[in-house]
Write a protein that holds these residues in place. Structure first.
Motif, PDB file in Angstrom:
ATOM      1  N   VAL A   1       1.366  -1.016   0.249  1.00 44.97           N
ATOM      2  CA  VAL A   1      -0.429   0.295  -0.243  1.00 44.97           C
ATOM      3  C   VAL A   1       0.961   1.507   0.310  1.00 44.97           C
ATOM      4  O   VAL A   1       0.794   2.575  -0.765  1.00 44.97           O
ATOM      5  CB  VAL A   1      -1.745  -0.153   1.411  1.00 44.97           C
ATOM      6  CG1 VAL A   1      -1.381   1.233   1.749  1.00 44.97           C
ATOM      7  CG2 VAL A   1      -1.968  -1.565   1.180  1.00 44.97           C
ATOM      8  N   THR A   2       2.087   1.545   1.048  1.00 41.58           N
ATOM      9  CA  THR A   2       2.681   2.279   0.761  1.00 41.58           C
ATOM     10  C   THR A   2       3.589   2.727  -0.536  1.00 41.58           C
ATOM     11  O   THR A   2       3.388   3.994  -0.192  1.00 41.58           O
ATOM     12  CB  THR A   2       3.483   2.288   1.851  1.00 41.58           C
ATOM     13  OG1 THR A   2       2.990   2.463   3.292  1.00 41.58           O
ATOM     14  CG2 THR A   2       4.763   3.117   2.421  1.00 41.58           C
ATOM     15  N   SER A   3       3.720   1.538  -0.919  1.00 40.48           N
ATOM     16  CA  SER A   3       4.648   1.965  -2.352  1.00 40.48           C
ATOM     17  C   SER A   3       3.625   1.987  -3.361  1.00 40.48           C
ATOM     18  O   SER A   3       3.696   3.824  -3.883  1.00 40.48           O
ATOM     19  CB  SER A   3       5.103   0.587  -2.972  1.00 40.48           C
ATOM     20  OG  SER A   3       5.598   0.455  -4.177  1.00 40.48           O
ATOM     21  N   ARG A   4       3.204   2.106  -3.574  1.00 39.85           N
ATOM     22  CA  ARG A   4       1.646   2.079  -4.190  1.00 39.85           C
ATOM     23  C   ARG A   4       1.013   3.563  -3.877  1.00 39.85           C
ATOM     24  O   ARG A   4       0.489   4.340  -5.584  1.00 39.85           O
ATOM     25  CB  ARG A   4       0.209   1.031  -4.103  1.00 39.85           C
ATOM     26  CG  ARG A   4       0.489   0.132  -5.298  1.00 39.85           C
ATOM     27  CD  ARG A   4      -1.094  -1.069  -4.955  1.00 39.85           C
ATOM     28  NE  ARG A   4      -2.047  -1.295  -3.685  1.00 39.85           N
ATOM     29  CZ  ARG A   4      -1.741  -2.478  -3.354  1.00 39.85           C
ATOM     30  NH1 ARG A   4      -0.854  -3.144  -3.706  1.00 39.85           N
ATOM     31  NH2 ARG A   4      -2.431  -2.329  -1.877  1.00 39.85           N
ATOM     32  N   THR A   5       0.601   4.167  -2.922  1.00 41.29           N
ATOM     33  CA  THR A   5       0.783   5.581  -3.099  1.00 41.29           C
ATOM     34  C   THR A   5       1.220   6.710  -2.958  1.00 41.29           C
ATOM     35  O   THR A   5       1.039   7.095  -3.819  1.00 41.29           O
ATOM     36  CB  THR A   5       0.533   5.094  -1.067  1.00 41.29           C
ATOM     37  OG1 THR A   5      -0.935   4.481  -0.251  1.00 41.29           O
ATOM     38  CG2 THR A   5       0.126   6.732  -0.478  1.00 41.29           C
ATOM     39  N   VAL A   6       3.034   5.976  -3.061  1.00 41.86           N
ATOM     40  CA  VAL A   6       3.836   6.624  -3.036  1.00 41.86           C
ATOM     41  C   VAL A   6       4.112   7.377  -4.750  1.00 41.86           C
ATOM     42  O   VAL A   6       4.106   8.166  -5.460  1.00 41.86           O
ATOM     43  CB  VAL A   6       5.833   6.729  -3.062  1.00 41.86           C
ATOM     44  CG1 VAL A   6       6.379   7.972  -3.751  1.00 41.86           C
ATOM     45  CG2 VAL A   6       5.325   6.562  -1.732  1.00 41.86           C
ATOM     46  N   ILE A   7       3.777   5.818  -5.706  1.00 46.05           N
ATOM     47  CA  ILE A   7       3.456   6.005  -6.828  1.00 46.05           C
ATOM     48  C   ILE A   7       2.652   6.882  -7.201  1.00 46.05           C
ATOM     49  O   ILE A   7       2.809   7.147  -8.077  1.00 46.05           O
ATOM     50  CB  ILE A   7       3.567   4.717  -7.131  1.00 46.05           C
ATOM     51  CG1 ILE A   7       5.133   3.753  -7.293  1.00 46.05           C
ATOM     52  CG2 ILE A   7       2.954   4.489  -9.440  1.00 46.05           C
ATOM     53  CD1 ILE A   7       6.155   3.970  -7.427  1.00 46.05           C
ATOM     54  N   ALA A   8       1.223   6.793  -6.898  1.00 46.94           N
ATOM     55  CA  ALA A   8       0.295   7.790  -6.736  1.00 46.94           C
ATOM     56  C   ALA A   8       0.633   9.195  -6.664  1.00 46.94           C
ATOM     57  O   ALA A   8       0.110   9.678  -7.942  1.00 46.94           O
ATOM     58  CB  ALA A   8      -0.587   6.848  -6.544  1.00 46.94           C
ATOM     59  N   LEU A   9       1.009   9.801  -5.633  1.00 49.05           N
ATOM     60  CA  LEU A   9       1.528  10.427  -5.604  1.00 49.05           C
ATOM     61  C   LEU A   9       2.326  11.181  -7.229  1.00 49.05           C
ATOM     62  O   LEU A   9       2.147  12.354  -7.790  1.00 49.05           O
ATOM     63  CB  LEU A   9       1.664  10.691  -4.653  1.00 49.05           C
ATOM     64  CG  LEU A   9       1.002  10.746  -3.092  1.00 49.05           C
ATOM     65  CD1 LEU A   9       1.170  11.076  -1.588  1.00 49.05           C
ATOM     66  CD2 LEU A   9      -0.114  11.788  -3.496  1.00 49.05           C
ATOM     67  N   ASP A  10       3.613  10.391  -7.262  1.00 45.38           N
ATOM     68  CA  ASP A  10       4.558  10.731  -7.864  1.00 45.38           C
ATOM     69  C   ASP A  10       4.097  10.616  -8.781  1.00 45.38           C
ATOM     70  O   ASP A  10       4.712   9.456  -9.791  1.00 45.38           O
ATOM     71  CB  ASP A  10       6.341  10.596  -7.478  1.00 45.38           C
ATOM     72  CG  ASP A  10       7.186  10.704  -8.209  1.00 45.38           C
ATOM     73  OD1 ASP A  10       7.051  11.797  -9.254  1.00 45.38           O
ATOM     74  OD2 ASP A  10       7.841  10.542  -7.529  1.00 45.38           O
ATOM     75  N   GLN A  11       3.413  10.888 -10.025  1.00 43.50           N
ATOM     76  CA  GLN A  11       3.240  10.223 -11.169  1.00 43.50           C
ATOM     77  C   GLN A  11       3.750  10.475 -12.334  1.00 43.50           C
ATOM     78  O   GLN A  11       4.244   9.252 -12.909  1.00 43.50           O
ATOM     79  CB  GLN A  11       1.807  11.288 -12.113  1.00 43.50           C
ATOM     80  CG  GLN A  11       0.462  11.440 -11.151  1.00 43.50           C
ATOM     81  CD  GLN A  11      -0.835  11.707 -11.662  1.00 43.50           C
ATOM     82  OE1 GLN A  11      -0.118  12.762 -12.682  1.00 43.50           O
ATOM     83  NE2 GLN A  11      -1.456  12.121 -11.120  1.00 43.50           N
TER      84      GLN A  11
END
Length: 212
Positions: A55-65
């Motif tokens: 979840v944490t990794s996917r959140t960072v990727i979503a925020l940093d497009q």
């Protein structure tokens, strides 16, 4: 920015979801493996990137497009052994272990338990890289906690990108400029740096990229 009970609860929930995801992945009787290529010889000061499936990794990727990686660390020399120093949440070594700056083996950092994709970048100046690694070791040895406020103006706590930038700055190298990414979501409003800012630095050259 103060850490509120609501934000703490959200981060704890994310950590639990990451753990559940990892346990589920391992329940398929697939043993974790190191995704770092066998022919990639790490050097002191190398900057290492990874992207996980939690979840944490996917959140960072979503925020940093624009980013492909959600986490970053720096290779250090610990009594002649190459290790990776990195600031990471949700990876306790023992019960009650707080989120903090850790030192792991490259095999652990790049374990498929944590990483689906990885890359190794090398600083152009080896002496500065060694000095940066020494600074990262100092941060680790003073038991620095993870910065859930993502405030790189305060180095008493650090997040992953901040740690690497700080280490190289102490070595006389600025890896990134003054620009920061504004994150404004219901539970978090900060200005921070992403791993992609380091990946795009002119001071770093990729020596092993997009391995999985």
């Amino acid at each position: 920015m103060k850490t509120t009970p609501l934000r703490l609860a959200v981060f704890c929930l994310a950590a639990i979801l990451v753990t559940v995801t990892m346990v589920g992945a391992c329940s398929d009787n697939v043993a974790p493996r190191c995704i770092l290529p066998a022919d990639c010889i790490l050097q002191t000061g190398d900057v290492v990137f990874r992207r996980g499936s939690g979840v944490t990794s996917r959140t960072v990727i979503a925020l940093d497009q624009k980013g492909e990686y959600s986490h970053v660390g720096i290779v250090v020399d610990s009594a002649g052994v190459k290790m990776v120093v990195h600031a990471v949440p949700g990876e306790p070594d023992f019960e009650g272990d707080p989120d903090r700056v850790k030192m792991d083996t490259p095999e652990t950092f790049f374990s498929s338990f944590y990483a689906q994709l990885g890359e190794v970048c090398r600083p152009k100046d080896f002496l500065s890289a060694v000095r940066a690694a020494e600074e990262a070791l100092k941060v680790y040895r003073r038991h620095t906690l993870f910065d859930h406020d993502y405030d790189d103006s305060d180095t008493t706590r650090m997040y992953c990108t901040e740690l690497v930038v700080h280490a190289f700055r102490k070595a006389g190298v600025e890896l990134v400029g003054e620009e920061r990414h504004r994150v404004n979501v219901p539970i978090l409003e900060v200005e921070c740096m992403f791993p992609s800012d380091l990946l795009n630095s002119d001071y770093l050259e990729s020596v092993a990229g997009k391995f999985h």
